[in-house]
Scaffold this motif. Structure first.
Motif, PDB file in Angstrom:
ATOM      1  N   TYR A 146       7.560   8.506  -2.264  1.00 39.29           N
ATOM      2  CA  TYR A 146       6.990   8.439  -3.614  1.00 39.29           C
ATOM      3  C   TYR A 146       6.466   9.810  -4.020  1.00 39.29           C
ATOM      4  O   TYR A 146       5.923  10.559  -3.195  1.00 39.29           O
ATOM      5  N   PRO A 192       0.818   8.445   0.497  1.00 43.55           N
ATOM      6  CA  PRO A 192       1.642   7.230   0.553  1.00 43.55           C
ATOM      7  C   PRO A 192       2.511   7.203   1.806  1.00 43.55           C
ATOM      8  O   PRO A 192       3.055   8.240   2.221  1.00 43.55           O
ATOM      9  N   THR A 228      -0.466   4.306  -6.660  1.00 47.87           N
ATOM     10  CA  THR A 228      -1.416   3.758  -5.692  1.00 47.87           C
ATOM     11  C   THR A 228      -2.567   3.027  -6.361  1.00 47.87           C
ATOM     12  O   THR A 228      -3.136   2.092  -5.799  1.00 47.87           O
ATOM     13  N   HIS A 229      -2.933   3.429  -7.582  1.00 47.62           N
ATOM     14  CA  HIS A 229      -4.101   2.874  -8.254  1.00 47.62           C
ATOM     15  C   HIS A 229      -3.745   2.067  -9.500  1.00 47.62           C
ATOM     16  O   HIS A 229      -4.592   1.837 -10.360  1.00 47.62           O
ATOM     17  N   GLU A 258      -3.476  -1.252   0.505  1.00 50.63           N
ATOM     18  CA  GLU A 258      -2.258  -1.712  -0.157  1.00 50.63           C
ATOM     19  C   GLU A 258      -2.112  -1.051  -1.519  1.00 50.63           C
ATOM     20  O   GLU A 258      -3.045  -1.061  -2.333  1.00 50.63           O
ATOM     21  N   THR A 259      -0.959  -0.487  -1.796  1.00 52.06           N
ATOM     22  CA  THR A 259      -0.698   0.137  -3.088  1.00 52.06           C
ATOM     23  C   THR A 259      -0.677  -0.918  -4.197  1.00 52.06           C
ATOM     24  O   THR A 259      -0.041  -1.961  -4.060  1.00 52.06           O
ATOM     25  N   HIS A 287       6.830   8.136 -12.116  1.00 48.57           N
ATOM     26  CA  HIS A 287       6.781   7.574 -10.762  1.00 48.57           C
ATOM     27  C   HIS A 287       8.178   7.663 -10.143  1.00 48.57           C
ATOM     28  O   HIS A 287       9.090   6.924 -10.506  1.00 48.57           O
ATOM     29  N   ASN A 347       6.698  -5.506  -4.465  1.00 48.79           N
ATOM     30  CA  ASN A 347       7.112  -4.234  -5.063  1.00 48.79           C
ATOM     31  C   ASN A 347       8.087  -4.407  -6.219  1.00 48.79           C
ATOM     32  O   ASN A 347       8.784  -3.467  -6.594  1.00 48.79           O
ATOM     33  N   HIS A 364      -5.472   6.775   3.360  1.00 52.64           N
ATOM     34  CA  HIS A 364      -6.540   7.455   2.634  1.00 52.64           C
ATOM     35  C   HIS A 364      -7.637   7.880   3.605  1.00 52.64           C
ATOM     36  O   HIS A 364      -7.981   7.144   4.530  1.00 52.64           O
ATOM     37  N   HIS A 399      -0.785   2.989   1.392  1.00 54.18           N
ATOM     38  CA  HIS A 399      -1.030   4.422   1.385  1.00 54.18           C
ATOM     39  C   HIS A 399      -2.212   4.734   2.295  1.00 54.18           C
ATOM     40  O   HIS A 399      -3.173   3.979   2.380  1.00 54.18           O
TER      41      HIS A 399
END
Length: 423
Positions: free
Chosen positions: A189, A185, A288-289, A128-129, A367, A321, A157, A155
């Protein structure tokens, strides 16, 4: 607290234990009792044990907005296989995105006295972002994860990680993780840095985490070191460093995360729970982080259209979001009133709740492709839960007010049901 679906597994386990007892011993022995205890403890941690391999119940079935139904199988070898080596893996399939995800890993015990393990893993999965995972957290097992149902921002990975875990003392656990990840992602984005746009990127990270439980009591038993009394407060600290130009890492950033949990009172009477979480990301950090404060509200026009399941520690009126931050602070207070003794089996409980979130972000313009706000004015919601009304089901009502109050009154209300079963 485990979810109701675990009852079926307990019935299977009980049947298995009963047949074993009839076949081997008419009178229970200490060994029988310990074996039963080990099996029940394993199921409580989310494993179904067999001779050499413990099946991981977390991968049986899940649901989210991106994958739809997610189902699979996984597990880890146990001490009967080896006390010095372990292998773990899983494979799952999402029916909406039509994609397999998997992980393959193993570990080697370096020291039994300090429970020191060196682990290697290769994982191709989703995350999950905006979520933060503390690598020292105890295993969290839930058949039913309320927030997961409505999450749509993930996203992909592909991560290769090397982890060293070391028990410094009964009260202090440490982990050191080094990982290389390819991030992609699943939504529109791009992160813009120095004139270059990154829609996919590589990260090389080192993570150092500590979990300290100074007031818990531990005891060495036949089953290993056990926490026999949970003491508060408990503290978690994590340091993350992303390295630019190391093994093709694209970004250089640092993250500091802290969490403390405190409980006051008696769970059989009145008691309070406080959770404080803070984090900061410094440097070139993609979305994402970053941090999202764990929202749990879907965007529907009517209150009843948003009726879903309340999470355990999420912001029920905050829309998915809606907010992201690179500096985040959240505080949650729950006050559990002594259960109402209506009958011996019907004991509903009222829980009063208030939550507060504060955040900010530098370089929001980097972003691209996604619209969001920050929490620099402070976000507040309060409400209550009435739990255990019917077979673990209850109701939740939460109201959003303060700086982020919305013009339409009904948009500030979250009415949901709760689902908690205590075994």
């Amino acid at each position: 607290m485990l979810k109701r679906s675990i009852y079926l597994l307990f019935l299977l386990c009980a049947s298995y234990l009963s047949s074993q007892s009839r076949a081997e011993q008419p009178i229970p022995t200490l060994k029988d009792t310990l074996n039963k205890h080990r099996i029940l403890k394993s199921i409580g941690m989310g494993y179904f044990p067999t001779k050499y391999f413990n099946f991981d119940l977390r991968y049986l079935i899940k649901y989210n907005q991106y994958e739809g139904v997610r189902t699979g199988i996984g597990g880890v070898t146990n001490n009967d296989f080896s006390e010095k080596f372990r292998m773990n893996s899983y494979v799952v399939y999402g029916f909406r995105d039509n994609r397999f995800k998997y992980s393959i890993g193993g570990g080697m015990r370096l020291s039994e006295d300090t429970n020191t393990w060196l682990n290697l893993a290769y994982t191709d999965d989703l995350q999950e972002t905006g979520s933060t995972k503390y690598i020292t957290d105890d295993r969290v097992f839930q058949f039913f994860e309320p927030r997961l149902l409505n999450i749509d921002l993930f996203h992909k990975h592909i991560t290769t990680s090397l982890t060293l875990e070391h028990q410094i003392s009964d009260h202090l656990l440490s982990k050191l993780d080094f990982a290389v990840s390819d991030i992609d992602p699943t939504y529109d984005y791009a992160y813009v840095l120095d004139g270059k746009s990154y829609s996919t990127f590589n990260l090389t990270t080192g993570i150092l985490g500590f979990q300290w439980s100074p007031f818990s009591k531990f005891k060495e038993t036949i089953l290993g070191t056990q926490e026999i009394k949970s003491g508060f407060p408990k503290f978690s600290f994590q340091y993350t460093k992303s390295l630019h130009d190391v093994l093709n890492g694209d970004f250089n950033f640092t993250k500091l995360d802290f969490r403390t949990i405190y409980e006051l009172g008696n769970e059989n009477s009145h008691f309070a729970q406080m959770i404080l979480v803070s984090g900061i990301a410094i440097g070139d950090t993609p979305l994402t982080h970053l941090y999202h404060a764990y929202p749990n509200n879907i965007r529907k026009a009517q209150v009843l259209q948003r009726f879903s399941v309340a999470g355990l520690n999420s912001f029920e009126t905050m829309y998915f979001n809606e907010f992201f931050s690179d500096k985040s602070f959240t505080f949650q207070l729950k006050y559990f009133i002594k259960p109402f003794h209506v009958t011996d089996r019907f004991r509903p409980q009222l829980v009063l709740i208030t939550r507060y979130a504060l955040g900010d972000m530098d370089h929001q313009e980097r972003h691209q492709g996604i619209t969001f706000d920050t929490l620099n004015y402070g976000y507040t919601e309060s409400g209550f839960e009435i739990n255990k009304l019917f077979y673990g089901f209850g109701l939740s009502f939460t109201y959003r007010y303060g700086a982020y109050y919305l013009p339409n009154f009904s948009d500030n209300i979250a009415f949901k049901f709760t689902f908690n079963v205590t075994l």
